[in-house]
Scaffold this motif. Structure first.
Motif, PDB file in Angstrom:
ATOM      1  N   ARG A 314       1.106  -1.147  -0.138  1.00 55.71           N
ATOM      2  CA  ARG A 314      -0.105  -0.005   0.006  1.00 55.71           C
ATOM      3  C   ARG A 314       0.896   1.150  -0.077  1.00 55.71           C
ATOM      4  NH1 ARG A 314      -3.901  -0.596   3.212  1.00 55.71           N
ATOM      5  NH2 ARG A 314      -3.329  -2.784   3.672  1.00 55.71           N
ATOM      6  N   GLY A 315       0.333   2.286  -0.175  1.00 52.90           N
ATOM      7  CA  GLY A 315       0.972   3.791  -0.247  1.00 52.90           C
ATOM      8  C   GLY A 315       1.257   4.022   1.248  1.00 52.90           C
ATOM      9  N   HIS A 316       2.124   4.827   1.509  1.00 53.08           N
ATOM     10  CA  HIS A 316       2.460   5.551   2.729  1.00 53.08           C
ATOM     11  C   HIS A 316       2.740   6.953   2.845  1.00 53.08           C
ATOM     12  CE1 HIS A 316       2.580   1.348   4.265  1.00 53.08           C
ATOM     13  NE2 HIS A 316       3.555   1.086   3.582  1.00 53.08           N
ATOM     14  N   ASN A 317       2.343   7.595   3.487  1.00 53.08           N
ATOM     15  CA  ASN A 317       2.856   9.292   3.772  1.00 53.08           C
ATOM     16  C   ASN A 317       4.190   9.107   4.520  1.00 53.08           C
ATOM     17  OD1 ASN A 317       2.519   9.157   6.708  1.00 53.08           O
ATOM     18  ND2 ASN A 317       0.383   9.355   6.481  1.00 53.08           N
ATOM     19  N   MET A 318       4.716  10.263   4.362  1.00 55.63           N
ATOM     20  CA  MET A 318       5.824  10.538   4.590  1.00 55.63           C
ATOM     21  C   MET A 318       6.159  10.349   6.238  1.00 55.63           C
ATOM     22  SD  MET A 318       7.874  10.875   1.975  1.00 55.63           S
ATOM     23  CE  MET A 318       9.400  11.114   3.070  1.00 55.63           C
ATOM     24  N   ARG A 319       5.218  10.701   7.093  1.00 53.38           N
ATOM     25  CA  ARG A 319       5.211  10.267   8.512  1.00 53.38           C
ATOM     26  C   ARG A 319       5.474   8.896   9.007  1.00 53.38           C
ATOM     27  NH1 ARG A 319       4.386  12.358  13.584  1.00 53.38           N
ATOM     28  NH2 ARG A 319       3.161  11.096  15.046  1.00 53.38           N
ATOM     29  N   ASP A 320       4.599   8.161   8.354  1.00 50.50           N
ATOM     30  CA  ASP A 320       4.526   6.724   8.487  1.00 50.50           C
ATOM     31  C   ASP A 320       5.887   6.312   8.132  1.00 50.50           C
ATOM     32  OD1 ASP A 320       2.101   6.623   9.578  1.00 50.50           O
ATOM     33  OD2 ASP A 320       0.931   6.019   7.835  1.00 50.50           O
ATOM     34  N   LEU A 321       6.520   6.494   6.868  1.00 51.85           N
ATOM     35  CA  LEU A 321       7.592   6.010   6.454  1.00 51.85           C
ATOM     36  C   LEU A 321       8.866   6.417   7.170  1.00 51.85           C
ATOM     37  CD1 LEU A 321       7.467   6.949   2.488  1.00 51.85           C
ATOM     38  CD2 LEU A 321       7.268   4.539   3.642  1.00 51.85           C
ATOM     39  N   THR A 322       8.940   7.697   7.859  1.00 52.95           N
ATOM     40  CA  THR A 322       9.843   7.990   8.829  1.00 52.95           C
ATOM     41  C   THR A 322       9.707   7.195  10.129  1.00 52.95           C
ATOM     42  OG1 THR A 322       9.699  10.219   7.921  1.00 52.95           O
ATOM     43  CG2 THR A 322      10.922  10.021  10.028  1.00 52.95           C
ATOM     44  N   LEU A 323       8.507   7.159  10.657  1.00 47.68           N
ATOM     45  CA  LEU A 323       8.463   6.223  11.791  1.00 47.68           C
ATOM     46  C   LEU A 323       8.776   4.708  11.467  1.00 47.68           C
ATOM     47  CD1 LEU A 323       4.675   7.358  12.943  1.00 47.68           C
ATOM     48  CD2 LEU A 323       6.982   7.525  14.266  1.00 47.68           C
ATOM     49  N   TYR A 324       8.502   4.216  10.359  1.00 49.68           N
ATOM     50  CA  TYR A 324       8.828   2.868  10.064  1.00 49.68           C
ATOM     51  C   TYR A 324      10.443   2.805   9.963  1.00 49.68           C
ATOM     52  CZ  TYR A 324       4.273   2.089   8.235  1.00 49.68           C
ATOM     53  OH  TYR A 324       2.626   1.887   7.974  1.00 49.68           O
ATOM     54  N   LYS A 325      11.067   3.670   9.628  1.00 51.05           N
ATOM     55  CA  LYS A 325      12.426   3.875   9.637  1.00 51.05           C
ATOM     56  C   LYS A 325      13.070   3.832  10.922  1.00 51.05           C
ATOM     57  CE  LYS A 325      16.366   6.197   7.215  1.00 51.05           C
ATOM     58  NZ  LYS A 325      16.717   7.382   6.221  1.00 51.05           N
ATOM     59  N   LEU A 326      12.330   4.285  12.008  1.00 44.60           N
ATOM     60  CA  LEU A 326      12.901   4.397  13.216  1.00 44.60           C
ATOM     61  C   LEU A 326      12.943   2.903  13.744  1.00 44.60           C
ATOM     62  CD1 LEU A 326      11.321   7.383  15.066  1.00 44.60           C
ATOM     63  CD2 LEU A 326      13.590   6.763  14.978  1.00 44.60           C
ATOM     64  N   LEU A 327      12.259   1.976  13.489  1.00 45.09           N
ATOM     65  CA  LEU A 327      11.935   0.676  13.975  1.00 45.09           C
ATOM     66  C   LEU A 327      13.044  -0.140  13.163  1.00 45.09           C
ATOM     67  CD1 LEU A 327       8.277   0.515  14.300  1.00 45.09           C
ATOM     68  CD2 LEU A 327      10.008   1.330  16.026  1.00 45.09           C
ATOM     69  N   GLY A 328      13.503  -1.066  14.083  1.00 45.38           N
ATOM     70  CA  GLY A 328      14.326  -2.051  13.568  1.00 45.38           C
ATOM     71  C   GLY A 328      15.541  -2.470  14.487  1.00 45.38           C
ATOM     72  N   GLU A 329      16.151  -3.501  14.040  1.00 41.07           N
ATOM     73  CA  GLU A 329      16.948  -4.389  14.875  1.00 41.07           C
ATOM     74  C   GLU A 329      18.094  -3.496  15.230  1.00 41.07           C
ATOM     75  OE1 GLU A 329      19.530  -8.511  14.244  1.00 41.07           O
ATOM     76  OE2 GLU A 329      18.706  -7.509  12.366  1.00 41.07           O
ATOM     77  N   GLY A 330      18.344  -3.583  16.388  1.00 41.35           N
ATOM     78  CA  GLY A 330      19.263  -2.581  17.181  1.00 41.35           C
ATOM     79  C   GLY A 330      18.638  -1.473  17.970  1.00 41.35           C
ATOM     80  N   THR A 331      17.232  -0.991  17.641  1.00 43.80           N
ATOM     81  CA  THR A 331      16.634   0.023  18.187  1.00 43.80           C
ATOM     82  C   THR A 331      15.519  -0.729  18.956  1.00 43.80           C
ATOM     83  OG1 THR A 331      15.467   0.348  16.126  1.00 43.80           O
ATOM     84  CG2 THR A 331      17.373   1.737  16.634  1.00 43.80           C
ATOM     85  N   SER A 332      14.325  -0.907  18.265  1.00 45.14           N
ATOM     86  CA  SER A 332      13.177  -1.490  18.867  1.00 45.14           C
ATOM     87  C   SER A 332      12.453  -2.020  17.800  1.00 45.14           C
ATOM     88  CB  SER A 332      12.471  -0.492  19.719  1.00 45.14           C
ATOM     89  OG  SER A 332      11.930   0.625  19.101  1.00 45.14           O
ATOM     90  N   TYR A 333      11.463  -2.976  18.111  1.00 47.41           N
ATOM     91  CA  TYR A 333      10.575  -3.466  16.967  1.00 47.41           C
ATOM     92  C   TYR A 333       9.246  -3.014  17.172  1.00 47.41           C
ATOM     93  CZ  TYR A 333      14.067  -6.724  15.051  1.00 47.41           C
ATOM     94  OH  TYR A 333      15.131  -7.040  14.155  1.00 47.41           O
ATOM     95  N   ILE A 334       8.696  -2.602  18.266  1.00 48.18           N
ATOM     96  CA  ILE A 334       7.425  -1.788  18.600  1.00 48.18           C
ATOM     97  C   ILE A 334       7.658  -0.486  18.931  1.00 48.18           C
ATOM     98  CG2 ILE A 334       6.411  -4.177  19.104  1.00 48.18           C
ATOM     99  CD1 ILE A 334       6.500  -3.209  22.031  1.00 48.18           C
ATOM    100  N   ILE A 335       6.764   0.519  18.175  1.00 45.53           N
ATOM    101  CA  ILE A 335       6.580   1.740  18.310  1.00 45.53           C
ATOM    102  C   ILE A 335       6.340   2.140  20.004  1.00 45.53           C
ATOM    103  CG2 ILE A 335       3.949   2.220  18.279  1.00 45.53           C
ATOM    104  CD1 ILE A 335       6.659   4.195  16.420  1.00 45.53           C
ATOM    105  N   GLY A 336       6.162   1.414  20.552  1.00 47.13           N
ATOM    106  CA  GLY A 336       5.804   1.815  22.199  1.00 47.13           C
ATOM    107  C   GLY A 336       7.059   1.948  22.879  1.00 47.13           C
ATOM    108  N   ASP A 337       8.294   1.367  22.140  1.00 43.85           N
ATOM    109  CA  ASP A 337       9.586   1.768  22.766  1.00 43.85           C
ATOM    110  C   ASP A 337      10.239   2.939  22.489  1.00 43.85           C
ATOM    111  OD1 ASP A 337       9.242  -0.872  23.942  1.00 43.85           O
ATOM    112  OD2 ASP A 337      10.462  -1.878  22.481  1.00 43.85           O
ATOM    113  N   ILE A 338       9.526   3.792  21.563  1.00 45.63           N
ATOM    114  CA  ILE A 338      10.358   5.070  21.185  1.00 45.63           C
ATOM    115  C   ILE A 338       9.747   6.196  21.854  1.00 45.63           C
ATOM    116  CG2 ILE A 338      10.813   3.988  18.789  1.00 45.63           C
ATOM    117  CD1 ILE A 338       8.697   6.123  18.009  1.00 45.63           C
ATOM    118  N   PRO A 339      10.587   7.245  22.233  1.00 46.70           N
ATOM    119  CA  PRO A 339      10.233   8.436  22.921  1.00 46.70           C
ATOM    120  C   PRO A 339       8.591   8.768  22.703  1.00 46.70           C
ATOM    121  CG  PRO A 339      12.228   8.937  21.951  1.00 46.70           C
ATOM    122  CD  PRO A 339      11.740   7.670  21.366  1.00 46.70           C
ATOM    123  N   GLU A 340       7.874   9.274  23.715  1.00 45.02           N
ATOM    124  CA  GLU A 340       6.526   9.587  23.610  1.00 45.02           C
ATOM    125  C   GLU A 340       6.355  10.616  22.773  1.00 45.02           C
ATOM    126  OE1 GLU A 340       2.657   8.883  24.922  1.00 45.02           O
ATOM    127  OE2 GLU A 340       4.510   7.837  25.603  1.00 45.02           O
TER     128      GLU A 340
END
Length: 448
Positions: A314-340
């Protein structure tokens, strides 16, 4: 060849797995009109669109008792925790009175009509904790009805089947996904119903090394001496071709992971388009054992010649794409782990609303909700949600299984399906233990 029909067939995951286990599928039915093009594109039998409550069992050209297997997964949203909460939120409705949870009775009506030698019924894990209006466990009620000890609504049914009920995780049968589903397996011919734990082929990893992608040599390069059948004792071997279902394996492979399942598939923005879109060609050959199996190439066909189907996200807006980029190996896998301050949702309600799939583990359960958004199924290496083909791979549909419908309907069909590999394992066990038929390990010819 044993015969089967598939009730509530959807796209045909259960049909495909049973076909691969050596069954001839004679007929399917589903209420969703958009499943018909998918089912008929992949299966060589008639499929009816209709409300099973209003349909009479068709004439299959068989005498009573000649059908070998009635299979199906009655859609019962009131047995799932999500379904219960949605139904209870509707004014004047509750999950115990919702009619959809009684569709399994229609399944039993078809079993009574055909009197097959065996049946296979699939449902959600939540059925184990569900109770009827009298406070009795639903599973106990169904078992009594199957054994002919309790009437089925106002129907005059003649059921006298033994039954075994088991909760199975698809990851234990080679599917690169954790998916727990309840299965009722029964027969009327006096055979022992299979204990599917004895047919497991995979297990949790025991070391970090086992979490890495399992590289494999091209199965087409295997010699004739590599091939074995179950007609006699077969010892476990490292070079055994996938999948190889047999009872009481002495050794099991570690779970297939997201990496094993999908990382050979190309990026969906080959020219750097934003948002990501689709790709129609493979860029690399298969790498893992599972990927070789999933490509399902014709004999002698090079991977460059194979068309890549349904590899579209599906298509994504830039905010979602940026949030997706934040997640991953070495950081966190769920959005609940990033700053509020970066949370798009309330973390006390949606701690895992955005989740990137871990390449070293089986995927989380693929759900039909993918047709609405892909936030819980973010690609492990790319800033996007997964494609239809990737979701299908994680459900163990081969790449030759086509979804000739819109992306939205394709996601829904994939998410609702029984994983074909899990169905193949159960179908193989039914043939071996209930029907006492010798099972060959080589894969049957694919459906026309």
């Amino acid at each position: 060849m044993p015969t089967a029909i598939d009730l509530f067939c959807g796209a045909g995951g259960l049909s495909q797995g049973l076909h691969d286990a050596g069954f001839e599928i004679l007929w399917g039915i589903d209420h969703e009109e958009k499943t018909k093009p998918t089912y008929e594109a992949n299966h060589a039998c008639e499929m009816t669109v209709g409300d099973i409550r209003e349909e009479e069992p068709p004439d299959l050209g068989l005498d009573e008792g000649e059908l070998d297997l009635v299979a199906g997964g009655p859609p019962c949203p009131t047995f799932s925790l999500v379904g219960r909460s949605k139904i209870n939120s509707l004014e004047g409705q509750d999950n115990q009175s919702d009619e959809r949870h009684l569709l399994y009775e229609e399944f039993l009506r078809f079993v009574d009509h055909y009197q097959p030698r065996a049946f296979l019924m699939e449902n959600v894990e939540g059925m184990l904790s569900a109770e009827n209006e009298d406070g009795k466990p639903v599973v106990d009620t169904i078992k009594e009805q199957i054994r002919g000890e309790r009437p089925v609504a106002d129907m005059d049914l003649d059921l006298n089947y033994s039954v075994r009920v088991q909760l199975l995780d698809a990851a234990n049968y080679g599917v690169p996904q954790h998916r727990k589903r309840l299965f009722f397996i029964g027969n009327r011919i006096g055979s022992e119903n299979p204990d599917m734990e004895q047919w497991e082929t995979h297990r949790p990893p025991q070391t970090e090394e086992e979490k890495k992608i399992k590289y494999s040599r091209d199965p087409s390069k295997r010699s004739e001496e590599d091939q074995h059948t179950l007609d006699g004792f077969v010892d476990d071997r490292e070079d055994e071709e996938f999948p190889a279902f047999r009872k009481n394996r002495r050794s099991k492979e570690s779970w297939n992971t997201v990496a094993d399942g999908i990382l050979d598939l190309p990026p969906v923005s080959p020219s750097g388009e934003t948002p990501p879109t689709r790709a129609d060609e493979y860029e690399l050959g298969p790498v893992s054992e599972y990927q070789y199996w999933a490509r399902d190439r014709d004999e002698g066909q090079d991977w460059e010649e194979q068309e890549l189907l349904n590899h579209e996200c599906r298509g994504h807006n830039m905010r979602d794409l940026t949030l997706y980029k934040l997640l991953g190996e070495g950081t966190s896998y769920i959005i609940g782990d990033i700053p509020e301050e970066h949370q798009p949702y309330r973390t006390d309600i949606f701690p895992d609303k955005l989740k990137k799939q871990n390449p070293k583990e089986p995927a989380t359960t693929i759900v039909a909700h993918l047709y609405k958004d892909g936030h819980m199924f973010i690609h492990p290496n790319e800033a996007r949600s997964i494609t239809v083909r990737e979701a299908a791979r994680l459900q163990s549909f081969k790449d030759t299984f086509e979804f000739p419908v819109s992306r939205t309907h394709a996601f829904k069909q994939v998410g609702n399906a029984v994983p074909p590999l899990l169905a193949q394992a159960i179908g193989t066990a039914i043939r071996s233990e209930i029907f006492n038929q010798p099972i060959r390990e080589e894969e049957p010819q694919k459906a026309d």
